[in-house]
Design an enzyme around this catalytic site. Structure first.
Site, PDB file in Angstrom:
ATOM      1  N   HIS A 102      44.334 -43.109 -23.071  1.00 43.46           N
ATOM      2  CA  HIS A 102      44.996 -43.247 -21.392  1.00 43.46           C
ATOM      3  C   HIS A 102      46.595 -42.009 -21.236  1.00 43.46           C
ATOM      4  CE1 HIS A 102      47.410 -45.728 -18.727  1.00 43.46           C
ATOM      5  NE2 HIS A 102      47.914 -46.364 -19.093  1.00 43.46           N
ATOM      6  N   HIS A 136      48.982 -58.320 -21.451  1.00 42.25           N
ATOM      7  CA  HIS A 136      50.494 -57.974 -20.443  1.00 42.25           C
ATOM      8  C   HIS A 136      49.993 -57.942 -19.225  1.00 42.25           C
ATOM      9  CE1 HIS A 136      48.290 -53.626 -19.806  1.00 42.25           C
ATOM     10  NE2 HIS A 136      48.785 -53.708 -19.282  1.00 42.25           N
ATOM     11  N   ASP A 194      48.427 -44.479 -13.877  1.00 39.39           N
ATOM     12  CA  ASP A 194      48.840 -45.813 -14.310  1.00 39.39           C
ATOM     13  C   ASP A 194      49.425 -46.393 -13.151  1.00 39.39           C
ATOM     14  OD1 ASP A 194      48.714 -47.706 -17.272  1.00 39.39           O
ATOM     15  OD2 ASP A 194      51.034 -47.992 -16.408  1.00 39.39           O
ATOM     16  N   ARG A 195      50.885 -47.438 -13.783  1.00 45.37           N
ATOM     17  CA  ARG A 195      51.777 -47.665 -12.253  1.00 45.37           C
ATOM     18  C   ARG A 195      52.078 -46.884 -11.322  1.00 45.37           C
ATOM     19  NH1 ARG A 195      50.715 -52.723 -13.252  1.00 45.37           N
ATOM     20  NH2 ARG A 195      51.881 -52.965 -11.422  1.00 45.37           N
TER      21      ARG A 195
END
Length: 309
Positions: free
Chosen positions: A289, A169, A124-125
């Protein structure tokens, strides 16, 4: 790994955590830039592997994967700049939370721990930071594992029409300073908890104590988390566009594991990743995820396969 009996970093060993932790790992706080310290959990011995967490999580997301990899690797799990127990500098410039800056943090951390070259896995990030580290520091990153996201440049390209609502988001935190911080800060547990719920295929994979740790860490880091995402709508796009224009590609073996976002959002996942890497293997997963928590054995197998390439 560096001998901590003589290394000055031994003096930076953090106090034993009072909340959930990675079994068999010890905590360190390591200066990586002017006024910035990264908190990390370190364990095992052998060829080094650095694991970078995603949103809205901390290094704890790797607790199952790290413990297994530590059987034959030195494993380093930091909290990224702006997250968890790492420093959260004020975003005085667009570069404060650029992925280029955050990648430099990670390379500095590894070197401070005695690892000039290391494998890097990001979720992810953390994927965005790992990708930037691979592009900017090919001399340091030997293998690159990327879990369930796409490059910044491609993220904005594939979010079109109603499907973009799944990533609301990103648009919220791209707004000018003040508004997103105020809205999120008014009810952080609701905001961050939404993603833990919406993206979980197995809620039991994130037990109550770990969920509380994620929510507490995120609530304490609203400005820096927003700054990280805001960079993704600005300076990070500029950096990746410059790479694309220059034809810059990842030089090391690359493994990508992701959900079938291509089917959901209408793009070809392999076509997205192919321009970024020469030695690329891509696999789709049904683990959701938070795959490092829902399917740790699957992730460990992927990492081990990557390291054999």
């Amino acid at each position: 790994m560096t001998d901590t009996t003589t290394d000055p970093l031994a003096r930076s060993t953090a106090p034993a955590p009072t909340g959930p932790s990675i079994p068999g790992f010890h905590a360190v706080d390591v200066p990586v830039a002017d006024g910035v310290t990264l908190h990390a959990a370190v364990g095992g011995s052998g060829r080094p592997v650095v694991l970078l967490h995603g949103f809205p999580q901390t290094h704890l997301m790797w607790r199952h994967v790290a413990a297994r990899l530590a059987a034959d690797h030195t494993v380093v799990c930091p909290d990224l700049r702006g997250y968890g127990a790492s420093s959260k500098p004020a975003a005085t410039s667009p570069d404060t939370y650029s992925k280029r800056t955050m990648a430099a943090d990670v390379v500095a951390l590894a070197r401070a721990l005695g690892h000039e070259r290391f494998a890097l896995v990001g979720h992810d990030r953390g994927l965005l930071v790992a990708l930037r580290a691979g592009l900017d520091h090919p001399d340091a990153v030997t293998h690159l594992g990327l879990l369930d996201a796409v490059p910044t440049l491609d993220t904005w390209a594939v979010l079109q029409g109603r499907s973009a609502a799944a990533a609301f988001h990103l648009y919220l935190m791209a707004q000018p300073p003040g508004l997103p911080e105020a809205l999120i800060g008014a009810s952080p547990d609701v905001f961050f908890g939404h993603f833990l719920d919406a993206w979980a295929t197995d809620p039991a994979a994130v037990p109550d104590d770990v969920r509380a740790a994620y929510l507490g860490a995120s609530a304490a880091a609203v400005p820096s988390i927003v700054a990280d995402f805001r960079a993704t709508a600005g300076v990070d796009v500029e950096h990746e566009q410059a790479d694309r224009d220059a034809g810059r590609r990842l030089a090391m073996p690359v493994s990508v594991v992701q959900q079938d976002w291509g089917a959901a959002l209408g793009y070809d996942a392999a076509a997205v990743w192919r321009p970024w890497a020469d030695d690329l293997e891509l696999r789709l997963t049904g683990a959701g995820h938070f795959l490092a928590e829902t399917a740790p054995e699957e992730v460990v197998a992927d990492v081990r396969a990557l390291l054999e390439r």
